[in-house]
Design an enzyme around this catalytic site. Structure first.
Site, PDB file in Angstrom:
ATOM      1  N   HIS A   1     -27.518 -52.485 -66.537  1.00 45.70           N
ATOM      2  CA  HIS A   1     -28.465 -52.508 -65.614  1.00 45.70           C
ATOM      3  C   HIS A   1     -27.753 -52.725 -64.312  1.00 45.70           C
ATOM      4  O   HIS A   1     -26.528 -53.555 -64.236  1.00 45.70           O
ATOM      5  CB  HIS A   1     -29.514 -53.674 -65.574  1.00 45.70           C
ATOM      6  CG  HIS A   1     -30.521 -53.711 -64.701  1.00 45.70           C
ATOM      7  ND1 HIS A   1     -30.452 -54.261 -63.422  1.00 45.70           N
ATOM      8  CD2 HIS A   1     -32.055 -53.550 -65.122  1.00 45.70           C
ATOM      9  CE1 HIS A   1     -31.536 -54.218 -62.900  1.00 45.70           C
ATOM     10  NE2 HIS A   1     -32.575 -53.808 -63.799  1.00 45.70           N
TER      11      HIS A   1
ATOM     12  N   ASP B   1     -26.114 -60.635 -70.125  1.00 40.66           N
ATOM     13  CA  ASP B   1     -27.224 -60.545 -69.601  1.00 40.66           C
ATOM     14  C   ASP B   1     -28.278 -60.391 -70.788  1.00 40.66           C
ATOM     15  O   ASP B   1     -28.311 -59.250 -71.642  1.00 40.66           O
ATOM     16  CB  ASP B   1     -27.012 -59.306 -68.565  1.00 40.66           C
ATOM     17  CG  ASP B   1     -28.398 -58.564 -68.352  1.00 40.66           C
ATOM     18  OD1 ASP B   1     -29.594 -59.173 -68.644  1.00 40.66           O
ATOM     19  OD2 ASP B   1     -28.240 -57.499 -67.587  1.00 40.66           O
TER      20      ASP B   1
ATOM     21  N   GLN C   1     -33.140 -58.305 -71.997  1.00 39.53           N
ATOM     22  CA  GLN C   1     -33.961 -58.024 -72.989  1.00 39.53           C
ATOM     23  C   GLN C   1     -33.971 -58.329 -74.305  1.00 39.53           C
ATOM     24  O   GLN C   1     -34.659 -58.135 -75.115  1.00 39.53           O
ATOM     25  CB  GLN C   1     -33.541 -56.500 -72.865  1.00 39.53           C
ATOM     26  CG  GLN C   1     -33.748 -55.632 -71.720  1.00 39.53           C
ATOM     27  CD  GLN C   1     -35.295 -55.332 -71.451  1.00 39.53           C
ATOM     28  OE1 GLN C   1     -36.080 -55.564 -72.221  1.00 39.53           O
ATOM     29  NE2 GLN C   1     -35.316 -55.312 -70.118  1.00 39.53           N
TER      30      GLN C   1
ATOM     31  N   LYS D   1     -39.390 -61.213 -68.198  1.00 44.87           N
ATOM     32  CA  LYS D   1     -39.523 -60.271 -69.191  1.00 44.87           C
ATOM     33  C   LYS D   1     -40.015 -60.937 -70.468  1.00 44.87           C
ATOM     34  O   LYS D   1     -39.865 -60.668 -71.574  1.00 44.87           O
ATOM     35  CB  LYS D   1     -37.962 -60.076 -69.215  1.00 44.87           C
ATOM     36  CG  LYS D   1     -37.366 -59.583 -67.980  1.00 44.87           C
ATOM     37  CD  LYS D   1     -37.553 -57.775 -67.984  1.00 44.87           C
ATOM     38  CE  LYS D   1     -37.177 -57.261 -66.758  1.00 44.87           C
ATOM     39  NZ  LYS D   1     -35.730 -56.606 -66.661  1.00 44.87           N
TER      40      LYS D   1
ATOM     41  N   CYS E   1     -33.047 -48.346 -63.421  1.00 45.99           N
ATOM     42  CA  CYS E   1     -31.824 -49.136 -62.879  1.00 45.99           C
ATOM     43  C   CYS E   1     -30.797 -48.937 -63.683  1.00 45.99           C
ATOM     44  O   CYS E   1     -29.757 -50.127 -63.771  1.00 45.99           O
ATOM     45  CB  CYS E   1     -32.361 -50.761 -62.524  1.00 45.99           C
ATOM     46  SG  CYS E   1     -33.759 -50.918 -61.696  1.00 45.99           S
TER      47      CYS E   1
HETATM   48  C1  LIG Z   1     -34.942 -56.518 -65.752  1.00 43.20           C
HETATM   49  C2  LIG Z   1     -33.423 -56.674 -65.934  1.00 43.20           C
HETATM   50  C3  LIG Z   1     -32.590 -57.288 -64.992  1.00 43.20           C
HETATM   51  C4  LIG Z   1     -33.002 -57.780 -63.752  1.00 43.20           C
HETATM   52  O1  LIG Z   1     -33.527 -58.913 -64.228  1.00 43.20           O
HETATM   53  P1  LIG Z   1     -34.447 -59.847 -62.958  1.00 43.20           P
HETATM   54  O2  LIG Z   1     -34.785 -60.977 -63.469  1.00 43.20           O
HETATM   55  O3  LIG Z   1     -35.636 -58.898 -62.594  1.00 43.20           O
HETATM   56  O4  LIG Z   1     -33.360 -60.006 -61.889  1.00 43.20           O
HETATM   57  C5  LIG Z   1     -31.229 -57.195 -65.457  1.00 43.20           C
HETATM   58  N1  LIG Z   1     -30.655 -56.687 -66.607  1.00 43.20           N
HETATM   59  C6  LIG Z   1     -31.525 -56.256 -67.483  1.00 43.20           C
HETATM   60  C7  LIG Z   1     -30.850 -55.679 -68.879  1.00 43.20           C
HETATM   61  C8  LIG Z   1     -32.953 -56.035 -67.029  1.00 43.20           C
HETATM   62  O5  LIG Z   1     -33.819 -55.395 -68.305  1.00 43.20           O
END
Ligand SMILES: *Cc1c(COP(=O)(O)O)cnc(C)c1O
Length: 404
Positions: free
Chosen positions: A121, A198, A201, A224, A362
């Site tokens: 992302h 990260d 998801q 999320k 993104c």
């Molecule tokens: C949505 C998402 C983000 C951004 O997250 P926010 O909490 O909206 O800042 C970063 N990485 C991944 C893989 C995402 O799906």
């Protein structure tokens, strides 16, 4: 067996019509809807507890502080972190990664390297580019194969004593690829590098144990995973959080302030300047408790069956091209229909009451690697059903016949 009808009934936003059709919500990769329990928690916080935290001696301030800190402990337990002060509240993943990337400016020097992957992302690319620009460190990129899985040989070849940090997602939001993060964490540590995961998801679908993984940093985002927007958390190993400097200056993050010298508060407050999203933090716990009541194993199992059903049904459509077909995959279906523009398909689906995401999600480098402008993305959550999938398939067929 999960009672999906009963789960679904808890989400008021799902029970509405859009353009004259019952809503089918398949944009969960962007944000999930909120169960009544979470909506109630926000309402209850403002109606009964609202006050600023960590400051007042008065009753409401204590209540609010206790509720906010209970959420921190809940997240600690949920991720199996060793200490609750290793959990830093943030606005979401974006702020969590910026916090670490900013802190690493004091660690990085010219010639050092940071490794990210092609399937990140933007929020796990741009902060590292900024850190590299500021320090003279270099960004290295793990390539992917034609299925959207990371090329692990190439990753191992990139690692060296120059590597200071690896930043990868647990699950790709654009493709659904589940990355072999345990292998990546161990490999990063072999060369003495830190690693940030990260988990945007992953957290809504999998149980996560940061100690077993041995991750240095792991980020999650409330919105999320059925919690409100504007709240997330960074897990960081104590030794790293002590090592990197604060991200923002202000109230709450200091021990003493004078014009000669300011000293910083202990963890976690060192990284939590200003008044936070208290209601969001409190409701984050409600969402996690709600998830745990259903059970992440049950969720993973249900969603994986639904993913299989959706993949099979969609592949019946002539011209359907699945983008991202890694062997390990979570509930994301990114696709093209012939060379129809994803945006046009998304517009028609919307008119039929079906919410999907279209575009680059993104993750422009992913789309560039596949040489496509973007995809239509259907992303699943625990409240989605076979009926939702059937509506999607009908909708895509209709869009195809209208656009061809
Ligand atoms: C949505 C998402 C983000 C951004 O997250 P926010 O909490 O909206 O800042 C970063 N990485 C991944 C893989 C995402 O799906």
């Amino acid at each position: 067996m999960l009672n999906i009808a009963k789960i679904r009934a808890q989400f008021p936003a799902l029970h509405q019509e859009v353009h004259g059709h019952p809503l089918v919500y398949l944009d969960n990769g962007a944000t999930t809807q909120k169960p009544q329990a979470v909506i109630d928690a926000i309402q209850q916080y403002y109606a009964e507890q609202n006050s600023n935290i960590h400051r007042g001696v008065h009753y409401l301030s204590q209540l609010a502080t206790d509720a906010y800190e209970a959420s921190r402990t809940c997240i600690q337990k949920h991720l199996n972190a060793q200490h609750s002060h290793e959990i830093i509240f943030t606005r979401g993943i974006t702020e969590a990664i910026n916090l670490v990337a900013h802190g690493f400016r004091s660690v990085l020097k010219i010639g050092d390297e940071i490794i990210v992957s092609t399937i990140e992302h933007h929020s796990n690319i741009v902060p590292w580019q900024m850190a590299c620009d500021a320090t003279g460190a270099k960004l290295q990129i793990i390539p992917m194969d034609e299925n959207g899985a990371l090329k692990m040989d190439a990753f191992h070849a990139l690692l060296s004593e120059k590597t200071k940090l690896v930043a990868v997602n647990h699950i790709s939001n654009a493709l659904g690829t589940i990355n072999p993060i345990k292998e990546m964490i161990d490999a990063a540590h072999q060369v003495g590098a830190a690693i940030l995961i990260d988990g945007a998801q992953a957290a809504p679908h999998l149980s996560i144990d940061v100690q077993e993984l041995d991750a240095d940093f792991y980020c999650i985002s409330g919105h999320k995973m059925y919690a409100p927007t504007g709240i997330g958390a960074l897990y960081g190993k104590e030794k790293w959080l002590n090592k990197i400097p604060p991200y923002q200056g202000g109230g709450e993050m200091i021990a003493t302030v004078s014009f000669e010298e300011t000293t910083y508060a202990d963890l976690p407050h060192k990284f939590e300047a200003g008044t936070p999203n208290i209601a969001g933090g409190v409701a984050f716990k409600t969402a996690i408790d709600w998830l745990n009541e259903i059970g992440l194993e049950n969720i993973a199992q249900y969603e994986s069956k639904l993913l299989q059903y959706a993949s099979e049904r969609l592949s019946e459509i002539d011209g359907f091209r699945l983008i991202g077909n890694a062997p390990q995959k979570a509930g994301v279906i990114s696709f093209m229909i012939n060379d129809l523009h994803p945006y046009d398909i998304g517009m028609i689906l919307d008119k039929l009451g079906i919410a999907v995401r279209t575009g680059h999600h993104c993750a422009q480098p992913v789309m560039d690697a596949f040489c496509i402008p973007g995809t239509v993305r259907a992303s699943l959550a625990i409240y989605n059903t076979k009926d939702d999938v059937d509506r999607l398939v009908e909708g895509v067929k209709k869009a195809k016949s209208m656009l061809s």
